[in-house]
Design a protein around this motif. Sequence first.
Motif, PDB file in Angstrom:
ATOM      1  N   GLN A 157       0.819  -1.224   0.000  1.00 44.34           N
ATOM      2  CA  GLN A 157       0.000   0.000   0.000  1.00 44.34           C
ATOM      3  C   GLN A 157       0.846   1.264   0.000  1.00 44.34           C
ATOM      4  OE1 GLN A 157      -1.746   0.795   4.211  1.00 44.34           O
ATOM      5  NE2 GLN A 157      -1.433  -1.429   4.147  1.00 44.34           N
ATOM      6  N   LEU A 158       2.164   1.141   0.291  1.00 47.93           N
ATOM      7  CA  LEU A 158       3.048   2.311   0.334  1.00 47.93           C
ATOM      8  C   LEU A 158       3.695   2.617  -1.025  1.00 47.93           C
ATOM      9  CD1 LEU A 158       4.884   1.611   3.730  1.00 47.93           C
ATOM     10  CD2 LEU A 158       2.813   2.985   3.336  1.00 47.93           C
ATOM     11  N   ALA A 159       3.535   1.737  -1.997  1.00 51.09           N
ATOM     12  CA  ALA A 159       4.165   1.959  -3.307  1.00 51.09           C
ATOM     13  C   ALA A 159       3.623   3.240  -3.945  1.00 51.09           C
ATOM     14  CB  ALA A 159       3.920   0.761  -4.219  1.00 51.09           C
ATOM     15  N   SER A 160       4.533   3.936  -4.635  1.00 51.78           N
ATOM     16  CA  SER A 160       4.136   5.171  -5.316  1.00 51.78           C
ATOM     17  C   SER A 160       5.149   5.460  -6.419  1.00 51.78           C
ATOM     18  CB  SER A 160       4.099   6.352  -4.325  1.00 51.78           C
ATOM     19  OG  SER A 160       5.425   6.686  -3.936  1.00 51.78           O
ATOM     20  N   GLY A 198       9.817  -3.953  -2.162  1.00 51.60           N
ATOM     21  CA  GLY A 198      10.365  -5.264  -2.483  1.00 51.60           C
ATOM     22  C   GLY A 198       9.873  -6.305  -1.493  1.00 51.60           C
ATOM     23  N   VAL A 199       9.424  -7.446  -1.998  1.00 49.44           N
ATOM     24  CA  VAL A 199       8.940  -8.536  -1.145  1.00 49.44           C
ATOM     25  C   VAL A 199       9.847  -9.741  -1.352  1.00 49.44           C
ATOM     26  CG1 VAL A 199       6.996 -10.040  -0.566  1.00 49.44           C
ATOM     27  CG2 VAL A 199       6.574  -7.682  -1.344  1.00 49.44           C
ATOM     28  N   THR A 200      10.458 -10.197  -0.254  1.00 46.55           N
ATOM     29  CA  THR A 200      11.372 -11.338  -0.370  1.00 46.55           C
ATOM     30  C   THR A 200      10.578 -12.604  -0.655  1.00 46.55           C
ATOM     31  OG1 THR A 200      11.267 -11.819   1.993  1.00 46.55           O
ATOM     32  CG2 THR A 200      12.999 -10.329   1.262  1.00 46.55           C
ATOM     33  N   ARG A 201      11.220 -13.458  -1.441  1.00 41.79           N
ATOM     34  CA  ARG A 201      10.599 -14.744  -1.740  1.00 41.79           C
ATOM     35  C   ARG A 201      11.250 -15.795  -0.858  1.00 41.79           C
ATOM     36  NH1 ARG A 201       7.543 -14.964  -6.175  1.00 41.79           N
ATOM     37  NH2 ARG A 201       8.028 -17.158  -6.502  1.00 41.79           N
ATOM     38  N   THR A 259       6.297  -1.577  -8.230  1.00 45.14           N
ATOM     39  CA  THR A 259       5.917  -0.179  -8.414  1.00 45.14           C
ATOM     40  C   THR A 259       4.392  -0.184  -8.546  1.00 45.14           C
ATOM     41  OG1 THR A 259       6.040  -0.402 -10.808  1.00 45.14           O
ATOM     42  CG2 THR A 259       8.061   0.283  -9.660  1.00 45.14           C
ATOM     43  N   PRO A 260       3.735   0.978  -8.582  1.00 39.91           N
ATOM     44  CA  PRO A 260       2.271   0.969  -8.756  1.00 39.91           C
ATOM     45  C   PRO A 260       1.823   0.188  -9.995  1.00 39.91           C
ATOM     46  CG  PRO A 260       2.981   3.125  -8.031  1.00 39.91           C
ATOM     47  CD  PRO A 260       4.234   2.339  -8.273  1.00 39.91           C
ATOM     48  N   ASP A 261       2.558   0.323 -11.098  1.00 42.48           N
ATOM     49  CA  ASP A 261       2.190  -0.406 -12.315  1.00 42.48           C
ATOM     50  C   ASP A 261       2.318  -1.917 -12.123  1.00 42.48           C
ATOM     51  OD1 ASP A 261       1.640   1.927 -13.617  1.00 42.48           O
ATOM     52  OD2 ASP A 261       3.576   2.039 -14.681  1.00 42.48           O
ATOM     53  N   GLN A 262       3.395  -2.337 -11.404  1.00 43.46           N
ATOM     54  CA  GLN A 262       3.604  -3.766 -11.196  1.00 43.46           C
ATOM     55  C   GLN A 262       2.583  -4.342 -10.213  1.00 43.46           C
ATOM     56  OE1 GLN A 262       7.667  -3.075 -10.225  1.00 43.46           O
ATOM     57  NE2 GLN A 262       8.440  -4.036 -12.095  1.00 43.46           N
ATOM     58  N   VAL A 263       2.121  -3.515  -9.255  1.00 43.09           N
ATOM     59  CA  VAL A 263       1.059  -3.955  -8.351  1.00 43.09           C
ATOM     60  C   VAL A 263      -0.198  -4.250  -9.172  1.00 43.09           C
ATOM     61  CG1 VAL A 263      -0.522  -3.235  -6.513  1.00 43.09           C
ATOM     62  CG2 VAL A 263       1.931  -2.792  -6.289  1.00 43.09           C
ATOM     63  N   THR A 279      -5.297  -1.575  -8.063  1.00 36.66           N
ATOM     64  CA  THR A 279      -4.414  -0.416  -7.965  1.00 36.66           C
ATOM     65  C   THR A 279      -3.884  -0.294  -6.540  1.00 36.66           C
ATOM     66  OG1 THR A 279      -6.163   1.105  -7.328  1.00 36.66           O
ATOM     67  CG2 THR A 279      -5.810   0.776  -9.702  1.00 36.66           C
ATOM     68  N   ILE A 280      -2.884   0.577  -6.370  1.00 37.49           N
ATOM     69  CA  ILE A 280      -2.334   0.824  -5.031  1.00 37.49           C
ATOM     70  C   ILE A 280      -3.430   1.268  -4.070  1.00 37.49           C
ATOM     71  CG2 ILE A 280      -0.866   2.404  -3.705  1.00 37.49           C
ATOM     72  CD1 ILE A 280       0.659   0.171  -5.033  1.00 37.49           C
TER      73      ILE A 280
END
Length: 876
Positions: A140-143, A149-152, A162-166, A173-174
């Motif tokens: 929710q903080l992406a802008s 980044g989320v570890t796998r 990024t917002p587009d990748q979300v 959307t974010i």
Amino acid sequence: MSKDEIVLIDGNSVLYRAFFALPLLSNDSGVHTNAVYGFTNMLLKVLEDKDPSHILVAFDAGKTTFRHETYKEYKGGRQKTPPELSEQFPVMREILDALGVKHYELPQYEADDIIGTISKQAQVDKKKTFIYSGDKDLLQLASDHVTVGVTRKGITDIDEYTPDQVKEKMGVTIDQIIDLKALMGDKSDNIPGVPGVGEKTAVKLLNQFGTLENIYENIDEVSGKKLKENLINHKDEAFMSRELVTINRESPVEIKVEDLDYNGYQSRDVIELFKQYGFKSLMGRIDGEEEEVEREDVSFEKVDEFTKNLVSDQENYFIMEMLEDNYHNGEILGFSLVNEKGQYFIPTDVALTSGDFKEWLEDEQSPKIVADAKRVKVALQWKGLDLKGIQFDLILASYIVNPSNSNHDLPSIAQGNGLVDVSYDEEVYGKGAKQKVPEEDVLSEHIVRKGIVARKLYPILDEEVKKNEQEKLIYELEMPLSLILADMEYLGVKVDVDRLEEMQQDLSERLDKIEDEIYELAGQSFNINSPKQLGKILFEELELPVIKKTKTGYSTSADVLEKLQPEHEIVDKILLYRQLGKLQSTYIEGLLKVVHDDTHKIHTRFNQVLTQTGRLSSTDPNLQNIPIRLEEGRKIRQAFVPSKEDYVIMAADYSQIELRVLAHIANDEKLISAFRDDKDIHTQTAMDVFNVKEDEVDSLMRRHAKAVNFGIVYGISDYGLSQSLGINRKEAGQFIEKYFESYPGVKAYMDEIVQQAKHDGYVETIMKRRRYLPDITSRNFNKRSFAERTAMNTPIQGSAADIIKKAMIDVMEKLKASDIKANMLLQVHDELIFEVAKSDLDELNKLVKEAMENTVELNVPLLVEADHGTTWYDAK
């Protein structure tokens, strides 16, 4: 990358992810390190990739937060954090401090809130910010200026959003992330959400209606009777859930972005910590400039001819310099001799060609103070010289006085005692591929400086040993043992190279056969060592259930394969293929590489100053680590043979020594009685824990009892026991509780030793080996808990180590006084390995058993089991 970048890391989330992603690891001191290792590995990658100007690791401050005012059950139902993870939080903070990375926590708030607030500050200034977490809560903080980044599973594998990748990956959307979480809920945080609404349904609803409010304003348009009912009936929960998942970006943090400036780290501090925690694979990624230290000039004489006039009747501080870790037949760079007569540098060729030097060196009556007598003795034995007359060993003294120090080389001991007279070796020689011997003037000064600092250290360390009443420990145990170990290293163990090569060939053929069987079961050939190809075969072609997925596809890790074993016979063959492949590459090929060209023996090195418990270890190669659970691994011991014809190998092993030491130290009547009556202790424990008769104890009960028995010695927790037995934590906790009910003396000992440690600040073995526990009174629960566990198990493990060391000395004294033709070759855990003439086997057996069983007097008998054979394998 631009240097003006901010990195914010959710410390709790990443540590949790690393802990459950990596197998339980611990360093030589018993500190669990898997979570810290995973986190540090990821952090180093972030520092390398992003080169940030500012960085912060945020931690949760406690269990209670402002969200509990809204919902008392927030994060309720979570299992208690395993102590193996809890104890790693203070270690992680220690490493962050060494790396120069700031960390922060705020009472009543979570790491997410701290990160949300700081990232909002950065966004106002339009600073590029990277946030890293182990879960997706922070998306929710992406802008435009913030990437999350989320570890796998692999920890260092990171999906960046990024917002587009979300939008692309999540389908929302974010702005809709919070509503998505509100609808779905979150089991891990006990956030209710709306029953029956999973991610797909939530995404569909938000794509149709846009927001949570719009869903309820247009509730009649929601298709699906049951879905509509759930939404209506759980409206309050949905909006409360949204409140719970919303990150507070106005938290009252006391830090600002400008407080988080990152200026790098002192490489030496980081390397010391990595050594302490066993992070060898990470050390190569650490580099940095060393601080310049002003040192006084020294004057010394270069010796062109060694004469007895240089030697003192008092203390002679004698230093030998070598670069090689493996000092068997390595290059000696020179010697220094420092005494009241002067300070001398003795070139190697001058020393080794001098009759006077040999006579002085081998004179038992001429006192010598050295650093690492074992190393000096072995190196000189290869040159035909026999070092005698050792009065004091500075390295051993340092280890005995400060067992928690990770480095006991002379410069480190000096620096630790405030002496800066000598440089660290890496400053003089360089390190890694850049290591080289400097010009003679630099080399000679460095070696002499070691002699000078040895002279200053002797009274300091001698006083510490006396103050701690550890004279017997150094003079009667560690120093005599070092000379025995030196002889064992020099002697080496004969290896049947032909047998090893035959094993290598047999394993190759076996692997080829298993490979064909796997191909037949799979219906096609493929690269078994490729996780991608193997995953396709298992989960697509054979349609086995998918257990885990990774960034690159299906997980085929060992734990996944073990769960799949009942599903298909191909899995057993793949596991065996991997095990045999490791045996061949790591052990057989590894052993062949270290067989000495001239002696045809393996000359392992025994580490005497490594572990805090006093245990010996071995390196180059590690002969204590040859896998013996797999029969093919055990068979590697067939290659270890006597060095003479008509000799056999004999192995003498202490039976359950740590449990016997526990019985003695705890003075538990029931445990003492079991050992005195020669009962099977695991069967006895099973009878007590499961409340059954002896003939009712089955193999599973005995296995569980055995795990509890040995686990108690190592301070095992319910989590650790549950992992080793494959049971849940509640059952494991009940086993431990029942054990303490059955053996109240053990429980009383553990309670008392913790109180004693809090009073004294340390615990001791039966031979006064100390282990200091500075965290035993810490206010930090995690630090204190680990120190308490250490207080309980160190006297047991350390006393067992002391006993076998003393046994080695006693055995060798008796052996030298006898006419028995035999050599002590190895010490492996609680076992001593000998080679002996067949004609003297019975005498040696009797001598060894008598010496080992009577080396100390305990409340319970020490029991030694001995066997022999033509190889180490046969002497089982």
